[in-house]
Design a protein around this motif. Structure first.
Motif, PDB file in Angstrom:
ATOM      1  N   LEU A 156      36.055  34.868  31.471  1.00 37.35           N
ATOM      2  CA  LEU A 156      34.685  35.412  32.349  1.00 37.35           C
ATOM      3  C   LEU A 156      33.852  36.010  31.496  1.00 37.35           C
ATOM      4  N   GLY A 157      33.861  36.439  29.985  1.00 37.41           N
ATOM      5  CA  GLY A 157      33.316  37.103  29.045  1.00 37.41           C
ATOM      6  C   GLY A 157      31.381  36.136  28.812  1.00 37.41           C
ATOM      7  N   ASP A 158      31.198  34.936  29.415  1.00 42.13           N
ATOM      8  CA  ASP A 158      30.247  34.764  30.072  1.00 42.13           C
ATOM      9  C   ASP A 158      29.252  34.888  30.752  1.00 42.13           C
ATOM     10  N   GLY A 159      29.872  35.408  31.942  1.00 40.44           N
ATOM     11  CA  GLY A 159      29.447  35.484  33.037  1.00 40.44           C
ATOM     12  C   GLY A 159      30.612  35.460  34.718  1.00 40.44           C
ATOM     13  N   ALA A 160      29.950  35.240  35.007  1.00 47.14           N
ATOM     14  CA  ALA A 160      30.566  35.053  36.576  1.00 47.14           C
ATOM     15  C   ALA A 160      31.289  33.510  36.239  1.00 47.14           C
ATOM     16  N   LEU A 161      32.561  33.330  37.297  1.00 50.67           N
ATOM     17  CA  LEU A 161      33.267  31.703  37.056  1.00 50.67           C
ATOM     18  C   LEU A 161      33.429  31.973  38.421  1.00 50.67           C
ATOM     19  N   ARG A 162      33.511  31.226  39.598  1.00 54.24           N
ATOM     20  CA  ARG A 162      34.190  30.361  41.130  1.00 54.24           C
ATOM     21  C   ARG A 162      35.889  30.771  40.527  1.00 54.24           C
ATOM     22  N   PHE A 163      36.587  30.360  41.089  1.00 54.93           N
ATOM     23  CA  PHE A 163      38.337  30.461  40.785  1.00 54.93           C
ATOM     24  C   PHE A 163      38.512  29.026  40.378  1.00 54.93           C
ATOM     25  N   GLU A 198      47.564  35.257  40.940  1.00 50.53           N
ATOM     26  CA  GLU A 198      47.828  37.148  40.918  1.00 50.53           C
ATOM     27  C   GLU A 198      47.473  37.557  39.978  1.00 50.53           C
ATOM     28  N   ASN A 199      47.293  37.096  38.991  1.00 47.42           N
ATOM     29  CA  ASN A 199      46.528  37.702  37.724  1.00 47.42           C
ATOM     30  C   ASN A 199      45.093  38.617  38.212  1.00 47.42           C
ATOM     31  N   LEU A 200      44.869  37.712  38.961  1.00 48.15           N
ATOM     32  CA  LEU A 200      42.943  38.363  39.142  1.00 48.15           C
ATOM     33  C   LEU A 200      42.823  39.540  40.262  1.00 48.15           C
ATOM     34  N   ARG A 201      44.025  39.403  41.021  1.00 51.08           N
ATOM     35  CA  ARG A 201      44.516  40.345  41.991  1.00 51.08           C
ATOM     36  C   ARG A 201      45.081  42.021  40.810  1.00 51.08           C
ATOM     37  N   SER A 202      45.201  41.498  40.508  1.00 53.70           N
ATOM     38  CA  SER A 202      45.929  42.977  39.290  1.00 53.70           C
ATOM     39  C   SER A 202      44.837  42.707  38.473  1.00 53.70           C
ATOM     40  N   LEU A 203      43.665  42.442  38.065  1.00 52.35           N
ATOM     41  CA  LEU A 203      42.801  42.974  37.176  1.00 52.35           C
ATOM     42  C   LEU A 203      41.700  43.399  37.495  1.00 52.35           C
ATOM     43  N   GLU A 204      41.490  42.805  38.588  1.00 48.69           N
ATOM     44  CA  GLU A 204      40.065  43.404  39.587  1.00 48.69           C
ATOM     45  C   GLU A 204      40.934  44.363  40.589  1.00 48.69           C
ATOM     46  N   ARG A 205      42.247  45.131  41.262  1.00 42.92           N
ATOM     47  CA  ARG A 205      42.623  46.136  41.288  1.00 42.92           C
ATOM     48  C   ARG A 205      42.351  47.350  40.289  1.00 42.92           C
ATOM     49  N   ASP A 206      42.485  47.367  39.403  1.00 39.55           N
ATOM     50  CA  ASP A 206      42.579  48.290  37.404  1.00 39.55           C
ATOM     51  C   ASP A 206      41.030  48.163  37.378  1.00 39.55           C
ATOM     52  N   GLY A 207      40.723  47.614  38.281  1.00 44.71           N
ATOM     53  CA  GLY A 207      38.573  47.766  37.690  1.00 44.71           C
ATOM     54  C   GLY A 207      38.170  46.470  36.814  1.00 44.71           C
ATOM     55  N   TYR A 208      39.109  45.863  36.898  1.00 45.40           N
ATOM     56  CA  TYR A 208      38.286  44.750  35.599  1.00 45.40           C
ATOM     57  C   TYR A 208      37.436  44.053  35.487  1.00 45.40           C
ATOM     58  N   LEU A 209      37.216  43.422  36.754  1.00 42.74           N
ATOM     59  CA  LEU A 209      36.244  42.467  37.039  1.00 42.74           C
ATOM     60  C   LEU A 209      36.283  42.625  38.843  1.00 42.74           C
ATOM     61  N   THR A 210      35.738  41.990  39.460  1.00 41.62           N
ATOM     62  CA  THR A 210      34.576  42.593  40.635  1.00 41.62           C
ATOM     63  C   THR A 210      34.924  40.701  41.467  1.00 41.62           C
ATOM     64  N   THR A 225      33.355  39.020  44.415  1.00 40.86           N
ATOM     65  CA  THR A 225      32.104  38.289  45.887  1.00 40.86           C
ATOM     66  C   THR A 225      32.449  37.280  45.929  1.00 40.86           C
ATOM     67  N   VAL A 226      32.215  37.057  47.052  1.00 44.58           N
ATOM     68  CA  VAL A 226      31.997  35.963  48.640  1.00 44.58           C
ATOM     69  C   VAL A 226      31.257  35.755  48.844  1.00 44.58           C
ATOM     70  N   LYS A 227      30.491  34.784  48.379  1.00 42.13           N
ATOM     71  CA  LYS A 227      29.245  34.175  49.113  1.00 42.13           C
ATOM     72  C   LYS A 227      28.843  33.550  50.692  1.00 42.13           C
ATOM     73  N   ALA A 228      28.645  33.517  50.994  1.00 40.46           N
ATOM     74  CA  ALA A 228      28.646  33.056  52.313  1.00 40.46           C
ATOM     75  C   ALA A 228      28.118  31.362  52.359  1.00 40.46           C
ATOM     76  N   GLY A 229      28.204  30.577  52.272  1.00 40.27           N
ATOM     77  CA  GLY A 229      28.441  29.397  52.598  1.00 40.27           C
ATOM     78  C   GLY A 229      27.383  28.889  52.963  1.00 40.27           C
ATOM     79  N   LEU A 241      33.333  39.953  35.029  1.00 38.60           N
ATOM     80  CA  LEU A 241      33.478  41.359  34.200  1.00 38.60           C
ATOM     81  C   LEU A 241      32.510  42.642  35.122  1.00 38.60           C
ATOM     82  N   THR A 242      33.498  43.595  35.201  1.00 37.37           N
ATOM     83  CA  THR A 242      32.780  45.307  34.448  1.00 37.37           C
ATOM     84  C   THR A 242      32.414  45.652  33.624  1.00 37.37           C
ATOM     85  N   GLU A 243      31.905  47.085  33.399  1.00 31.60           N
ATOM     86  CA  GLU A 243      31.257  47.365  32.297  1.00 31.60           C
ATOM     87  C   GLU A 243      33.505  47.706  31.409  1.00 31.60           C
TER      88      GLU A 243
END
Length: 122
Positions: free
Chosen positions: A36-43, A60-72, A74-78, A87-89
C-alpha cells in the motif's frame, strides 16, 4: 532490555512494546503495508500484489491493521461497489521502518544462507 518491555511473565499482556510489535512484524502485515506504500489499492489488487496470501488471511490482516489505525478502508458506491485500502499517516510511518528492514533482509540474505549452511554442516 529495551525500556518498556516486561521482564516478568505476569505483565506480558500489558507490555506496550509487545502489544504493538505483535501486530506489525508478521510477514503478511509487512507485505500489506509495503504493497500500500504507493497508494490505495482494491482488495483484488492487493491480493495480486502480495501473491501467495489467501483471501481469509488477507481479510483478517486488513481488519487488524485497520483496527490499529495503520490503514483505512473506503467503500465507494458503484455500480459496482468498490473497496479501497490506504495507509494512514501512522501506516506511512510504519512503512518507512519496515522498508528499511526489508532492504536489510535482502542485502543480508546471502550471509544468512551461508551461516545456516555452515551451522547445519557441523
Amino acid at each position: 532490555m529495551v525500556k518498556g518491555t516486561t521482564p516478568t511473565n505476569e505483565n506480558v499482556d500489558n507490555c506496550p512494546v509487545r502489544q504493538v510489535l505483535a501486530k506489525v512484524t508478521g510477514k503478511w502485515q509487512t507485505l500489506i503495508v509495503l504493497a500500500l506504500g504507493d497508494g490505495a489499492l482494491r482488495f483484488g489488487e492487493l491480493k495480486r500484489a502480495i501473491g501467495d496470501v489467501t483471501q481469509r488471511v488477507l481479510t483478517e490482516n486488513l481488519r487488524s491493521l485497520e483496527r490499529d489505525g495503520y490503514l483505512t478502508r473506503t467503500v465507494k458506491a458503484g455500480p459496482p461497489v468498490s473497496v479501497h485500502y490506504e495507509l494512514t499517516e501512522m501506516g506511512q510511518e510504519l512503512r518507512v521502518l519496515q522498508k528499511k528492514m526489508v532492504i536489510w533482509a535482502a542485502e543480508s540474505h546471502l550471509a544468512v544462507k551461508q551461516n545456516r549452511e555452515a551451522y547445519d554442516a557441523v
